[in-house]
Scaffold this motif. Sequence first.
Motif, short mmCIF file in Angstrom:
data_model
loop_
_atom_site.label_atom_id
_atom_site.label_comp_id
_atom_site.label_asym_id
_atom_site.label_seq_id
_atom_site.Cartn_x
_atom_site.Cartn_y
_atom_site.Cartn_z
N GLU A 1 -24.10 20.27 -6.09
CA GLU A 1 -24.03 19.15 -5.14
C GLU A 1 -23.25 19.62 -3.93
O GLU A 1 -22.10 20.02 -4.03
CB GLU A 1 -23.35 17.96 -5.81
CG GLU A 1 -23.06 16.80 -4.89
CD GLU A 1 -24.30 15.99 -4.55
OE1 GLU A 1 -24.35 15.47 -3.43
OE2 GLU A 1 -25.21 15.88 -5.39
N ILE A 2 -23.89 19.60 -2.76
CA ILE A 2 -23.23 20.02 -1.53
C ILE A 2 -22.22 18.98 -1.04
O ILE A 2 -21.23 19.31 -0.41
CB ILE A 2 -24.26 20.34 -0.43
CG1 ILE A 2 -23.60 21.02 0.76
CG2 ILE A 2 -25.02 19.10 -0.01
CD1 ILE A 2 -24.57 21.54 1.78
N ASP A 3 -22.43 17.72 -1.35
CA ASP A 3 -21.55 16.64 -0.88
C ASP A 3 -20.72 16.11 -2.05
O ASP A 3 -21.05 15.10 -2.65
CB ASP A 3 -22.37 15.51 -0.26
CG ASP A 3 -21.51 14.39 0.28
OD1 ASP A 3 -20.29 14.59 0.43
OD2 ASP A 3 -22.05 13.32 0.56
N ASP A 4 -19.64 16.82 -2.35
CA ASP A 4 -18.78 16.36 -3.45
C ASP A 4 -17.62 15.52 -2.96
O ASP A 4 -16.84 15.00 -3.75
CB ASP A 4 -18.29 17.53 -4.29
CG ASP A 4 -17.41 18.49 -3.50
OD1 ASP A 4 -17.09 18.21 -2.32
OD2 ASP A 4 -17.03 19.52 -4.07
N GLY A 5 -17.48 15.35 -1.61
CA GLY A 5 -16.44 14.49 -1.06
C GLY A 5 -15.04 15.07 -1.12
O GLY A 5 -14.08 14.39 -0.83
N GLU A 6 -14.91 16.33 -1.47
CA GLU A 6 -13.60 16.98 -1.55
C GLU A 6 -13.52 18.08 -0.51
O GLU A 6 -14.35 18.98 -0.51
CB GLU A 6 -13.39 17.56 -2.95
CG GLU A 6 -13.32 16.53 -4.04
CD GLU A 6 -12.09 15.64 -3.94
OE1 GLU A 6 -11.06 16.12 -3.45
OE2 GLU A 6 -12.19 14.48 -4.33
N ASP A 11 -16.86 14.62 3.12
CA ASP A 11 -17.91 13.68 2.71
C ASP A 11 -19.01 13.74 3.75
O ASP A 11 -18.80 13.34 4.90
CB ASP A 11 -17.33 12.27 2.58
CG ASP A 11 -18.30 11.30 1.98
OD1 ASP A 11 -19.24 11.75 1.30
OD2 ASP A 11 -18.14 10.09 2.19
N SER A 40 -20.01 15.71 9.16
CA SER A 40 -18.86 15.27 8.37
C SER A 40 -18.63 13.78 8.64
O SER A 40 -19.14 13.23 9.63
CB SER A 40 -17.61 16.06 8.75
OG SER A 40 -17.19 15.71 10.06
#
Length: 81
Positions: A1-6, A11, A40
């Motif tokens: 997952e490229i968008d893990d929010g960390e 995010d 972002s």
Amino acid sequence: EIDDGEPAEADLRNAGADRGLVNCNNGQGARMPIDYVVLSRRLSRRMVPGSYRDWNYAGGGRWPDHCVISVELQLEAGNGL
């Protein structure tokens, strides 16, 4: 997952998430885009509303199956971007 929010600012947002089919006159007809503008969270707040655009190719040529897409960003001096 490229968008893990960390971390939190990592995010990711798809600038064209609210758009549907695109048709850029490349002979492929209207279809879902295969390319994306990903921003972002912080930068997505700078996207000019309504600026997402898919560009048409000139008629008569042999064109790639990718449509050129763009967004405008409102950048202010000293905002750290």
